[in-house]
Design an enzyme around this catalytic site. Structure first.
Site, mmCIF file in Angstrom:
data_model
loop_
_atom_site.group_PDB
_atom_site.id
_atom_site.type_symbol
_atom_site.label_atom_id
_atom_site.label_comp_id
_atom_site.label_asym_id
_atom_site.label_seq_id
_atom_site.Cartn_x
_atom_site.Cartn_y
_atom_site.Cartn_z
ATOM 1 N N ASN A 159 20.855 -105.535 34.629
ATOM 2 C CA ASN A 159 21.918 -104.587 34.246
ATOM 3 C C ASN A 159 22.935 -104.331 35.350
ATOM 4 O O ASN A 159 24.067 -103.937 35.068
ATOM 5 C CB ASN A 159 21.320 -103.273 33.725
ATOM 6 C CG ASN A 159 20.530 -102.545 34.767
ATOM 7 O OD1 ASN A 159 19.937 -103.150 35.641
ATOM 8 N ND2 ASN A 159 20.522 -101.233 34.688
ATOM 9 N N CYS A 291 19.926 -97.515 34.469
ATOM 10 C CA CYS A 291 18.673 -96.754 34.601
ATOM 11 C C CYS A 291 18.985 -95.270 34.679
ATOM 12 O O CYS A 291 18.150 -94.438 34.332
ATOM 13 C CB CYS A 291 17.913 -97.203 35.832
ATOM 14 S SG CYS A 291 18.899 -97.109 37.326
HETATM 15 P P1 NAD Z 1 12.006 -106.143 33.586
HETATM 16 O O1 NAD Z 1 10.923 -105.280 34.136
HETATM 17 O O2 NAD Z 1 11.749 -106.866 32.337
HETATM 18 O O3 NAD Z 1 12.401 -107.261 34.660
HETATM 19 C C1 NAD Z 1 12.844 -106.943 35.961
HETATM 20 C C2 NAD Z 1 12.619 -108.144 36.872
HETATM 21 O O4 NAD Z 1 11.209 -108.359 37.023
HETATM 22 C C3 NAD Z 1 13.177 -109.466 36.345
HETATM 23 O O5 NAD Z 1 13.683 -110.225 37.411
HETATM 24 C C4 NAD Z 1 11.950 -110.145 35.750
HETATM 25 O O6 NAD Z 1 12.054 -111.539 35.670
HETATM 26 C C5 NAD Z 1 10.875 -109.711 36.743
HETATM 27 N N1 NAD Z 1 9.514 -109.713 36.232
HETATM 28 C C6 NAD Z 1 9.085 -109.590 34.951
HETATM 29 N N2 NAD Z 1 7.733 -109.626 34.901
HETATM 30 C C7 NAD Z 1 7.301 -109.766 36.169
HETATM 31 C C8 NAD Z 1 6.013 -109.865 36.768
HETATM 32 N N3 NAD Z 1 4.897 -109.828 36.043
HETATM 33 N N4 NAD Z 1 5.927 -110.004 38.112
HETATM 34 C C9 NAD Z 1 7.060 -110.040 38.865
HETATM 35 N N5 NAD Z 1 8.306 -109.956 38.353
HETATM 36 C C10 NAD Z 1 8.433 -109.821 37.025
HETATM 37 O O7 NAD Z 1 13.303 -105.221 33.482
HETATM 38 P P2 NAD Z 1 14.729 -105.600 32.880
HETATM 39 O O8 NAD Z 1 14.647 -105.632 31.407
HETATM 40 O O9 NAD Z 1 15.282 -106.783 33.595
HETATM 41 O O10 NAD Z 1 15.594 -104.342 33.339
HETATM 42 C C11 NAD Z 1 15.708 -103.156 32.629
HETATM 43 C C12 NAD Z 1 14.817 -102.089 33.245
HETATM 44 O O11 NAD Z 1 15.154 -101.901 34.622
HETATM 45 C C13 NAD Z 1 15.000 -100.727 32.589
HETATM 46 O O12 NAD Z 1 13.732 -100.142 32.407
HETATM 47 C C14 NAD Z 1 15.802 -99.944 33.624
HETATM 48 O O13 NAD Z 1 15.651 -98.548 33.565
HETATM 49 C C15 NAD Z 1 15.257 -100.507 34.893
HETATM 50 N N6 NAD Z 1 16.171 -100.278 36.011
HETATM 51 C C16 NAD Z 1 15.830 -99.360 36.957
HETATM 52 C C17 NAD Z 1 16.705 -99.092 38.004
HETATM 53 C C18 NAD Z 1 16.374 -98.060 39.052
HETATM 54 O O14 NAD Z 1 17.019 -98.076 40.087
HETATM 55 N N7 NAD Z 1 15.420 -97.188 38.830
HETATM 56 C C19 NAD Z 1 17.918 -99.777 38.096
HETATM 57 C C20 NAD Z 1 18.229 -100.718 37.122
HETATM 58 C C21 NAD Z 1 17.347 -100.965 36.074
#
Ligand code: NAD
Length: 503
Positions: A159, A291
């Protein structure tokens, strides 16, 4: 940008390991889809576990020499990368819009925020302060020095595909660590462009490495590697918990930036027009895919009707379209998966008895029906026990909830498993202080929407929204280990116990 270009035609983006652009070891690739029209814009190397291990090994090999370079000099590369980001702002913003979908002006702002992160942390290279503590003894000195950790893994979501990586990579490098960067599979192109800029800025071979591919396989391979000393993870709460489990095997340092269900409280004394405008931006900027987006607007009872009327009016007027169009205010959501999930939640909201005040439909015009467009969607009469008030929907969907008074509003705000951002609009200083003291969240904004954090102040969540802090001084603490040093220059002191005491 040497390896990653997206113009009108499809391009190819490779891994970056040990200073080389390489294909994945089994030659496999995946496609990047433009969410505005479902066109394929790029083929991207799909790393294997073997590639992920090679990236960690390259980073480990580069670590000793990078750590020995004075921090101020390391920071010069980071500064140059920042300058390159600024000089390529338009190109990067366009690429970002093509792969993620957000409106071009939002992409430009995001690139600007990445530039700020690089500039801020480049400045830290001339500080990296630590502490001298007065010793309890004469002629003795006690202090802490900061040391880099080693190989750091930065895993990011789609995002904010340039700013979130920048928040991890820039401080990690200035502190003397080497990095393996694993971006989300929806947005590897801007990630690859960022890595190319770092190489162009003079970051040596192996110091920054890029692995693109599925988190479940290559992400977990990275996290299974014993040479990885710290992880900065941003993503969903469920994924964050899995990442924490893996980090626990190594007692590894981590920052987890996770999901949110952020409340914005509207107090009866607020400036109504200002609040409506702020709530609009906080709910629908980045198509509700921040987020820190507001997803629950909690309004004191006397203002519910007036606020709802004005809010629905402006929300329904937002211009939704391809992010590349100059007049677009809200682009598509990122993928078919996100589109389907958000519509499932809209159906749930209707079934739960919330009142659909605007949006919620599917576009039928020839342009928007080809992409993942969802109109700004507002539910009224939402109660906090509904699923749409409890689950992170992560799209342009917001609920309006009624509160009897500020105490009730804060209780509703806290009644969630999340605790990332929060906000209150009020002119009453008591309300403001109540919010600061009583809302369980990592961030509370007073008279600002729930979004818009700044690089100089630490950032993170509580409860299921995260663990640890990034940005500001917290980033330096995260990316360095403090060693305590005692220097006794008396040449006289003896330990008190056997055998010296008796001699
Ligand atoms: P996601 O958890 O699906 O993926 C995030 C990253 O983790 C990706 O690069 C993905 O390939 C990787 N990933 C997935 N499974 C993994 C595993 N088992 N081990 C290691 N890496 C793995 O999240 P998304 O759909 O890409 O992003 C949206 C989410 O991110 C929402 O929940 C949002 O709130 C959150 N977010 C949080 C913040 C914050 O600062 N708190 C900022 C931006 C987004």
């Amino acid at each position: 940008m040497s390896e990653t270009r997206v113009e009108q035609t499809r391009t190819y983006s490779r891994l970056y390991i040990g200073g080389e652009h390489v294909d994945s070891s089994d030659g496999s690739t995946f496609q990047i889809i433009n969410p505005a029209n479902q066109g394929v814009v790029a083929e991207v190397a799909k790393a294997t576990p073997e590639d992920a291990r090679a990236a960690v090994e390259a980073a480990q090999q580069a670590f000793r020499s990078w750590a020995k370079i004075p921090a101020a000099q390391r920071a010069e590369s980071v500064f140059r990368a920042g300058e390159l980001i600024r000089s390529r702002k338009d190109e990067l913003a366009r690429l970002l819009t093509i792969e993620e979908g957000k409106a071009l002006r939002e992409s430009a702002v995001e690139v600007g925020e990445a530039y700020k992160a690089f500039m801020y942390f480049a400045g830290e290279g001339r500080r990296l302060w630590s502490i001298v503590t007065p010793s309890e003894q004469p002629e003795k000195f006690a202090m802490t020095v900061r040391r880099p950790l080693g190989v750091v893994v930065v895993i990011t979501p789609w995002n904010f595909p340039i700013v979130t990586p920048s928040w991890g990579i820039a401080p990690a490098l200035v502190c003397g660590n080497t990095v393996v960067f694993k971006p989300a599979s929806n947005t590897p192109l801007v990630a690859a462009a960022l890595v190319d800029l770092l190489a162009e800025a003079g970051v040596p071979q192996g110091v920054i490495n890029l692995i693109t591919g599925p988190g479940g396989t290559v992400g977990e391979t990275l996290l299974s590697h014993p040479d990885v000393k710290a992880v900065t993870f941003t993503g969903e709460s469920a994924t964050g918990k899995r990442v924490a489990e893996m980090n626990a095997q190594f007692l590894r340092r981590q920052v987890l930036e996770l999901g949110g269900k952020n409340p914005l409280i509207v107090a009866r004394d607020c400036e109504l027009d200002l609040t409506v405008g702020a709530a609009l931006f906080a709910s629908f900027s980045n198509t509700g895919q921040r987020c820190t987006c507001t997803s629950r607007i909690i309004v004191e009872k006397p203002l519910v009707e007036a606020f709802t009327r004005k809010f629905v009016d402006v929300a329904s007027g937002l211009r939704v379209g391809n992010g590349l169009h100059p007049h677009t205010e809200m682009g598509p959501v990122v993928s078919q998966g996100a589109f389907d999930k958000i519509h499932r939640y809209i159906d749930i909201g209707v079934r739960e008895g919330a009142k659909l005040l605007t949006g919620g439909y599917k576009y039928t015009d020839s342009e928007r029906s080809r992409g993942f467009f969802i109109p700004p969607t507002v539910f009224g009469d939402v109660s906090n026990d509904m699923k749409i008030a409890q689950d992170e929907i992560f799209g342009p969907v917001v609920g309006i909830l009624e509160a009897a008074n500020i105490d009730d509003a804060i209780a509703i705000a806290n009644d969630t498993r999340y605790g990332l951002s929060s906000a209150i609009y009020t002119k009453d200083i008591q309300n403001a202080y109540k919010a600061i003291e009583e809302i369980d969240a990592g961030v509370t904004f007073i008279n600002q929407g729930t979004s818009g954090v700044e690089v100089g102040a630490s950032f993170g969540g509580v409860k299921d929204s995260g663990y640890g802090r990034e940005l500001g001084e917290a980033a330096i603490d995260h990316f360095t280990e403090k060693k305590t040093v005692y220097i006794d220059y008396s040449y006289a002191r003896r330990p008190w116990f056997f055998p010296w005491e008796s001699s």
